[in-house]
Design an enzyme around this catalytic site. Structure first.
Site, PDB file in Angstrom:
ATOM      1  N   LYS A   1       3.622   8.468   9.217  1.00  0.00           N
ATOM      2  CA  LYS A   1       3.625   7.620  10.774  1.00  0.00           C
ATOM      3  C   LYS A   1       4.388   8.077  11.640  1.00  0.00           C
ATOM      4  O   LYS A   1       4.220   9.559  12.514  1.00  0.00           O
ATOM      5  CB  LYS A   1       3.381   6.383  10.661  1.00  0.00           C
ATOM      6  CG  LYS A   1       2.188   5.847   9.423  1.00  0.00           C
ATOM      7  CD  LYS A   1       1.744   4.519   9.240  1.00  0.00           C
ATOM      8  CE  LYS A   1       0.536   4.837   8.423  1.00  0.00           C
ATOM      9  NZ  LYS A   1       0.555   3.861   7.194  1.00  0.00           N
TER      10      LYS A   1
ATOM     11  N   ASP B   1       9.046   2.602   0.322  1.00  0.00           N
ATOM     12  CA  ASP B   1       8.058   3.322   0.851  1.00  0.00           C
ATOM     13  C   ASP B   1       8.277   2.935   2.571  1.00  0.00           C
ATOM     14  O   ASP B   1       7.832   1.660   2.863  1.00  0.00           O
ATOM     15  CB  ASP B   1       6.750   2.793   0.458  1.00  0.00           C
ATOM     16  CG  ASP B   1       5.665   3.362   1.116  1.00  0.00           C
ATOM     17  OD1 ASP B   1       5.798   4.134   2.266  1.00  0.00           O
ATOM     18  OD2 ASP B   1       4.323   3.478   0.764  1.00  0.00           O
TER      19      ASP B   1
ATOM     20  N   TYR C   1       0.872  -1.324  -0.030  1.00  0.00           N
ATOM     21  CA  TYR C   1      -0.043  -0.130   0.034  1.00  0.00           C
ATOM     22  C   TYR C   1       0.841   1.258  -0.007  1.00  0.00           C
ATOM     23  O   TYR C   1       2.005   1.345   0.804  1.00  0.00           O
ATOM     24  CB  TYR C   1      -0.960   0.052   1.402  1.00  0.00           C
ATOM     25  CG  TYR C   1      -1.876   1.175   1.299  1.00  0.00           C
ATOM     26  CD1 TYR C   1      -2.830   1.540   0.483  1.00  0.00           C
ATOM     27  CD2 TYR C   1      -1.722   2.185   2.267  1.00  0.00           C
ATOM     28  CE1 TYR C   1      -3.499   2.489   0.388  1.00  0.00           C
ATOM     29  CE2 TYR C   1      -2.455   3.290   2.444  1.00  0.00           C
ATOM     30  CZ  TYR C   1      -3.648   3.566   1.379  1.00  0.00           C
ATOM     31  OH  TYR C   1      -4.298   4.481   1.626  1.00  0.00           O
TER      32      TYR C   1
HETATM   33  C1  LIG Z   1      -0.104   4.280   6.001  1.00  0.00           C
HETATM   34  C2  LIG Z   1       0.810   3.971   4.768  1.00  0.00           C
HETATM   35  C3  LIG Z   1       0.811   5.031   3.547  1.00  0.00           C
HETATM   36  C4  LIG Z   1      -0.149   6.107   3.527  1.00  0.00           C
HETATM   37  O1  LIG Z   1      -0.002   7.338   4.440  1.00  0.00           O
HETATM   38  P1  LIG Z   1      -1.209   8.180   5.056  1.00  0.00           P
HETATM   39  O2  LIG Z   1      -0.509   9.119   5.695  1.00  0.00           O
HETATM   40  O3  LIG Z   1      -2.446   7.368   5.045  1.00  0.00           O
HETATM   41  O4  LIG Z   1      -1.444   8.914   3.631  1.00  0.00           O
HETATM   42  C5  LIG Z   1       1.623   4.730   2.394  1.00  0.00           C
HETATM   43  N1  LIG Z   1       2.458   3.736   2.557  1.00  0.00           N
HETATM   44  C6  LIG Z   1       2.601   2.915   3.628  1.00  0.00           C
HETATM   45  C7  LIG Z   1       3.542   1.777   3.501  1.00  0.00           C
HETATM   46  C8  LIG Z   1       1.423   2.843   4.620  1.00  0.00           C
HETATM   47  O5  LIG Z   1       1.685   2.125   5.519  1.00  0.00           O
END
Ligand SMILES: *Cc1c(COP(=O)(O)O)cnc(C)c1O
Length: 430
Positions: free
Chosen positions: A266, A238, A143
């Site tokens: 995060k 990511d 994601y």
């Molecule tokens: C949570 C997440 C995102 C998106 O971050 P948001 O602050 O919710 O837009 C992107 N990549 C990874 C791996 C994530 O866990």
């Protein structure tokens, strides 16, 4: 009498689609109405109907120090009292950028944004701008937020034939996103052979934590580095979950594979809205105002969010809680594994650092395709039973559980007892 929870659920549904501002909060995967938070402290989340729950969701990752850590709260209060945003650069955001750079050496320049979605979206645009190419390669089950280019899933059959995983994503966007299976190098080889000359970026969660928890197979990330180099694409990690989760830095420092661009979010926001995208100076300086790639944000580098992030990173660097988090998580997982064996339930609990996935299956899990085949009905029974017993586990088998430094031995012991009972339920009802 209508409970607070039911009344709030009805009000929420009249005001917001599905009653939520992010779909997973609707509890669609677990067959019970969602909970509503009144407040939270440390490892405990208190609902509007007054139940105190041990929280293993921790806002889906940001709260590695637990809820309302006193130093984070104090930093937020002090920053807010000086004004919540100025639209000119502050020392706090320079300091946060410097701290991140110092912790992750591959990041020579970074830009702060307001979410992980924005970070990934910007990483893709920078990679396209820097390479002059359009296509990106991503992995099913990873994601990267909800930008159009990322809401693409593998089609059935031939690797790389993709389709949108959301309505409203134009075919034009889907056509530029190639999808390979995680931990399947043969998919990557095939796609790079066909499209390598058009490839701007290979985008990957170095540890996949949005399809449960799936670790990269030995050599997989190094192989992606080689494939990116051979094709002239940039490698993008990511690290929105992985950043500062396993060490004071990003997973690249553990696996020894260095990406060109890293996305963060995060933890670096300490529970406030922050993301960051950083990498090689020559790549990042493609961004406006130096280069031709546009990106901006009214609230980017927000001083209150920067203060929360700085307080969090400061505490993490000073305490280096990672070995202790891993020990605590290991103790929990070993006991849950014993409980599953005793109950005769096939259960795997993939674990890394303070992250735990839940997989009701005894088959090996390499990626999304394997997770999809697991027992969702058993997860529902587990979740419901845990919630009844005061444990808030993330409400989907595709989410991982997050331990924080606020989880104590007593919390762990209570959690183990609740799981023992819940797994008996799973065994009885399935
Ligand atoms: C949570 C997440 C995102 C998106 O971050 P948001 O602050 O919710 O837009 C992107 N990549 C990874 C791996 C994530 O866990």
């Amino acid at each position: 009498m209508v409970s607070t929870r039911e009344a709030l659920a009805a009000r929420a549904r009249r005001a917001m689609p599905g009653g939520v501002n992010s779909p997973v909060r609707a509890f669609g995967a677990v067959g019970v109405p969602p909970i509503f938070a009144r407040e939270a402290q440390g490892a405990t989340l208190t609902t509007t109907d007054g139940r105190a729950l041990i929280d293993y969701c921790q806002s889906f990752g940001p709260l590695i120090l637990g809820h309302a850590h006193p130093e984070v709260v104090a930093a937020i209060q002090a920053a807010a009292a000086r004004g919540t945003h100025y639209g000119v650069t502050t020392e706090a955001e320079i300091e946060l950028a410097e701290r991140i750079k110092a912790a992750i050496p591959s990041i020579e320049r970074l830009r702060l944004v307001s979410s992980g979605t924005e970070a990934c979206m910007t990483a893709i645009r920078v990679a396209r701008g820097a390479t002059g190419r359009n296509k990106i390669l991503k992995f099913s089950g990873c994601y990267h937020g909800h930008a159009d280019a990322c809401l693409v899933k593998a089609g059935s059959g031939v690797a790389g034939i993709a389709s949108a995983s959301s309505a409203g994503v134009p075919a034009g966007c889907v056509g530029d996103t190639l999808v390979a299976r995680y931990n399947h190098p043969e998919d990557v080889t095939e796609l790079v052979q066909q499209h390598g000359h058009e490839l701007a970026a290979i985008l990957v969660e170095p540890v996949a934590a949005n399809m449960g928890l799936v670790q990269p197979a030995d050599g997989f990330l190094a192989f992606l580095r080689e494939q990116a180099d051979a094709s002239g694409a940039l490698l993008v990690f990511d690290g929105v979950i992985c950043g500062f989760r396993f060490c004071y830095g990003e997973y690249q420092q553990i696996c020894g594979v260095t990406p060109d661009i890293t996305c963060l979010g995060k933890i670096i926001g300490g529970g406030l809205p922050v993301g960051a995208v950083g990498g090689r100076a020559d790549v990042m300086e493609q961004l406006a105002p130096l280069g031709p790639v546009y990106q901006g944000g009214t609230l980017s580098g927000n001083p209150v969010a920067a203060a929360a992030g700085l307080a969090t990173l400061h505490r993490l660097q000073a305490d280096q809680p990672y070995a202790e988090l891993e020990r605590q998580t290991g103790r929990l997982v070993a006991a849950l594994q014993d409980a599953a064996r005793a109950a005769g339930v096939a259960l795997q609990l993939p674990t890394l650092g303070s992250l735990v996935g839940v997989v009701f299956s005894d088959q090996p899990i390499r990626g999304f395709e394997d997770i999809e085949r697991t027992r969702q009905d058993q997860f529902q029974i587990l979740f419901q039973s845990l919630l009844q017993q005061g444990i808030y586990w993330p409400p989907s088998p595709f989410e991982v559980a997050f331990l924080s430094t606020a989880h104590t031995e007593a919390h762990i012991a209570q959690t183990i007892a609740a799981w023992q009972h819940a797994l008996t339920r799973v065994a009885e009802q399935t």
